[in-house]
Design a protein around this motif. Sequence first.
Motif, PDB file in Angstrom:
ATOM      1  N   SER A   1       0.829  -1.194   0.000  1.00  0.00           N
ATOM      2  CA  SER A   1       0.000   0.000   0.000  1.00  0.00           C
ATOM      3  C   SER A   1       0.867   1.250   0.000  1.00  0.00           C
ATOM      4  CB  SER A   1      -0.900   0.004   1.241  1.00  0.00           C
ATOM      5  OG  SER A   1      -1.646  -1.188   1.310  1.00  0.00           O
ATOM      6  N   THR A   2       0.277   2.374  -0.359  1.00  0.00           N
ATOM      7  CA  THR A   2       0.964   3.655  -0.330  1.00  0.00           C
ATOM      8  C   THR A   2       0.386   4.492   0.806  1.00  0.00           C
ATOM      9  OG1 THR A   2       1.337   3.599  -2.704  1.00  0.00           O
ATOM     10  CG2 THR A   2       1.511   5.740  -1.640  1.00  0.00           C
ATOM     11  N   SER A   3       1.267   5.054   1.626  1.00  0.00           N
ATOM     12  CA  SER A   3       0.858   5.917   2.735  1.00  0.00           C
ATOM     13  C   SER A   3       1.067   7.367   2.357  1.00  0.00           C
ATOM     14  CB  SER A   3       1.702   5.634   3.982  1.00  0.00           C
ATOM     15  OG  SER A   3       1.512   4.328   4.437  1.00  0.00           O
ATOM     16  N   GLY A   4       0.210   8.220   2.854  1.00  0.00           N
ATOM     17  CA  GLY A   4       0.373   9.648   2.634  1.00  0.00           C
ATOM     18  C   GLY A   4       0.143  10.416   3.919  1.00  0.00           C
ATOM     19  N   TYR A   5       1.010  11.402   4.195  1.00  0.00           N
ATOM     20  CA  TYR A   5       0.867  12.272   5.357  1.00  0.00           C
ATOM     21  C   TYR A   5       0.847  13.711   4.881  1.00  0.00           C
ATOM     22  CZ  TYR A   5       3.561   8.225   7.047  1.00  0.00           C
ATOM     23  OH  TYR A   5       4.062   6.975   7.280  1.00  0.00           O
ATOM     24  N   PHE A   6       0.151  14.553   5.603  1.00  0.00           N
ATOM     25  CA  PHE A   6       0.083  15.971   5.279  1.00  0.00           C
ATOM     26  C   PHE A   6      -0.067  16.722   6.597  1.00  0.00           C
ATOM     27  CE2 PHE A   6      -1.854  19.781   3.501  1.00  0.00           C
ATOM     28  CZ  PHE A   6      -1.129  19.940   2.333  1.00  0.00           C
ATOM     29  N   PHE A   7       0.841  17.643   6.881  1.00  0.00           N
ATOM     30  CA  PHE A   7       0.850  18.348   8.153  1.00  0.00           C
ATOM     31  C   PHE A   7       0.625  19.839   7.945  1.00  0.00           C
ATOM     32  CE2 PHE A   7       3.555  14.626   8.466  1.00  0.00           C
ATOM     33  CZ  PHE A   7       2.979  13.974   9.534  1.00  0.00           C
ATOM     34  N   LEU A   8      -0.281  20.400   8.746  1.00  0.00           N
ATOM     35  CA  LEU A   8      -0.607  21.825   8.671  1.00  0.00           C
ATOM     36  C   LEU A   8      -0.267  22.495   9.997  1.00  0.00           C
ATOM     37  CD1 LEU A   8      -4.218  21.515   7.196  1.00  0.00           C
ATOM     38  CD2 LEU A   8      -2.148  21.999   5.924  1.00  0.00           C
ATOM     39  N   ILE A   9       0.248  23.708   9.911  1.00  0.00           N
ATOM     40  CA  ILE A   9       0.413  24.540  11.096  1.00  0.00           C
ATOM     41  C   ILE A   9      -0.318  25.834  10.806  1.00  0.00           C
ATOM     42  CG2 ILE A   9       2.010  25.834  12.554  1.00  0.00           C
ATOM     43  CD1 ILE A   9       4.070  23.691  12.086  1.00  0.00           C
ATOM     44  N   GLY A  10      -1.313  26.137  11.646  1.00  0.00           N
ATOM     45  CA  GLY A  10      -2.111  27.335  11.432  1.00  0.00           C
ATOM     46  C   GLY A  10      -2.831  27.320  10.101  1.00  0.00           C
ATOM     47  N   GLY A  11      -3.194  26.144   9.613  1.00  0.00           N
ATOM     48  CA  GLY A  11      -3.921  26.037   8.356  1.00  0.00           C
ATOM     49  C   GLY A  11      -3.044  26.029   7.116  1.00  0.00           C
ATOM     50  N   SER A  12      -1.727  26.067   7.270  1.00  0.00           N
ATOM     51  CA  SER A  12      -0.817  26.077   6.122  1.00  0.00           C
ATOM     52  C   SER A  12       0.045  24.819   6.111  1.00  0.00           C
ATOM     53  CB  SER A  12       0.094  27.305   6.171  1.00  0.00           C
ATOM     54  OG  SER A  12      -0.680  28.481   6.135  1.00  0.00           O
ATOM     55  N   ALA A  13       0.284  24.288   4.925  1.00  0.00           N
ATOM     56  CA  ALA A  13       1.067  23.061   4.775  1.00  0.00           C
ATOM     57  C   ALA A  13       2.531  23.299   5.116  1.00  0.00           C
ATOM     58  CB  ALA A  13       0.964  22.560   3.349  1.00  0.00           C
ATOM     59  N   VAL A  14       3.098  22.419   5.952  1.00  0.00           N
ATOM     60  CA  VAL A  14       4.510  22.538   6.317  1.00  0.00           C
ATOM     61  C   VAL A  14       5.310  21.280   5.997  1.00  0.00           C
ATOM     62  CG1 VAL A  14       4.182  24.284   8.089  1.00  0.00           C
ATOM     63  CG2 VAL A  14       4.030  21.875   8.701  1.00  0.00           C
ATOM     64  N   SER A  15       4.642  20.147   5.903  1.00  0.00           N
ATOM     65  CA  SER A  15       5.348  18.909   5.631  1.00  0.00           C
ATOM     66  C   SER A  15       4.370  17.912   5.022  1.00  0.00           C
ATOM     67  CB  SER A  15       5.933  18.349   6.933  1.00  0.00           C
ATOM     68  OG  SER A  15       6.605  17.142   6.709  1.00  0.00           O
ATOM     69  N   TRP A  16       4.887  17.088   4.093  1.00  0.00           N
ATOM     70  CA  TRP A  16       4.051  16.066   3.478  1.00  0.00           C
ATOM     71  C   TRP A  16       4.933  14.957   2.936  1.00  0.00           C
ATOM     72  CZ3 TRP A  16       4.256  21.162   2.027  1.00  0.00           C
ATOM     73  CH2 TRP A  16       5.012  21.449   0.886  1.00  0.00           C
ATOM     74  N   ALA A  17       4.333  13.796   2.773  1.00  0.00           N
ATOM     75  CA  ALA A  17       5.076  12.652   2.250  1.00  0.00           C
ATOM     76  C   ALA A  17       4.094  11.667   1.632  1.00  0.00           C
ATOM     77  CB  ALA A  17       5.855  11.962   3.368  1.00  0.00           C
ATOM     78  N   SER A  18       4.579  10.932   0.650  1.00  0.00           N
ATOM     79  CA  SER A  18       3.833   9.841   0.049  1.00  0.00           C
ATOM     80  C   SER A  18       4.849   8.751  -0.248  1.00  0.00           C
ATOM     81  CB  SER A  18       3.158  10.296  -1.249  1.00  0.00           C
ATOM     82  OG  SER A  18       2.530   9.209  -1.886  1.00  0.00           O
ATOM     83  N   LYS A  19       4.670   7.578   0.387  1.00  0.00           N
ATOM     84  CA  LYS A  19       5.633   6.508   0.166  1.00  0.00           C
ATOM     85  C   LYS A  19       4.972   5.148   0.312  1.00  0.00           C
ATOM     86  CE  LYS A  19       7.295   6.631   4.926  1.00  0.00           C
ATOM     87  NZ  LYS A  19       8.436   6.763   5.783  1.00  0.00           N
ATOM     88  N   LYS A  20       5.622   4.161  -0.287  1.00  0.00           N
ATOM     89  CA  LYS A  20       5.119   2.799  -0.215  1.00  0.00           C
ATOM     90  C   LYS A  20       5.362   2.253   1.182  1.00  0.00           C
ATOM     91  CE  LYS A  20       6.194   0.039  -3.690  1.00  0.00           C
ATOM     92  NZ  LYS A  20       6.806  -1.035  -4.504  1.00  0.00           N
ATOM     93  N   GLN A  21       4.376   1.540   1.723  1.00  0.00           N
ATOM     94  CA  GLN A  21       4.535   0.933   3.037  1.00  0.00           C
ATOM     95  C   GLN A  21       5.561  -0.191   2.959  1.00  0.00           C
ATOM     96  OE1 GLN A  21       0.653  -0.193   4.537  1.00  0.00           O
ATOM     97  NE2 GLN A  21       0.076   1.917   4.913  1.00  0.00           N
ATOM     98  N   PRO A  22       6.331  -0.410   4.042  1.00  0.00           N
ATOM     99  CA  PRO A  22       7.390  -1.419   3.998  1.00  0.00           C
ATOM    100  C   PRO A  22       6.891  -2.854   4.084  1.00  0.00           C
ATOM    101  CG  PRO A  22       7.316  -0.386   6.155  1.00  0.00           C
ATOM    102  CD  PRO A  22       6.330   0.353   5.286  1.00  0.00           C
ATOM    103  N   ILE A  23       5.622  -3.051   4.397  1.00  0.00           N
ATOM    104  CA  ILE A  23       5.086  -4.406   4.559  1.00  0.00           C
ATOM    105  C   ILE A  23       3.853  -4.596   3.684  1.00  0.00           C
ATOM    106  CG2 ILE A  23       5.913  -4.636   6.930  1.00  0.00           C
ATOM    107  CD1 ILE A  23       3.034  -4.007   7.834  1.00  0.00           C
TER     108      ILE A  23
END
Length: 186
Positions: free
Chosen positions: A124-146
């Motif tokens: 599967s592919t995982s995706g993360y998205f992080f907001l601070i004060g409503g604005s994007a600061v960090s994100w990632a999309s990667k294949k799960q290791p298992i």
Amino acid sequence: MTDLGKMRLFLGLEVLQRDDGIFMCQRLQVEQNGGELVNETYYKQIVGSLMDLTASRPDLMFVVSPLSRFMSQPTEMHFQAAKRMMRYLKSSTSYGIFYKKQEYEELVAFTDSDYAGDLDDRKSTSGYFFLIGGSAVSWASKKQPIVTLSTTETEYVVATGCAQQVIWLKQVLEEMGSKQDGSIVI
């Protein structure tokens, strides 16, 4: 339950069900599923440029991540997907990230995954998205290791990875003088 008809593909095996029996082969694997090989150097240049754009375009991550898995021996299918991404970019040149000025900067995390999205290894592919004060600061999309066995397990894996990133971000923000009180919403 839903009847999806007769099985045609299973873990890279092509399954042909006939009246006189079942024939299984790996013709699609041997033919590389994408046709002829393309110029590897040119493909790497395109995907590299797309990777650079993800710094201000998190909407590209879900496509650029799988494209980057085929840097060696890309096929015509991969090249066509990269060209499709370039056409999308041409129609969305003004997209980007806006950072709104705010007093309180609360950290919020979003996460999602697709179950067994990679047809080759069923990861599967995982995706993360992080907001601070409503604005994007960090994100990632990667294949799960298992390889997960259910959609629930897939969501637990992505939630665990996201929680690890939240703890790290919370510590970094604290070192920068922006203490996050209470729990972080995921």
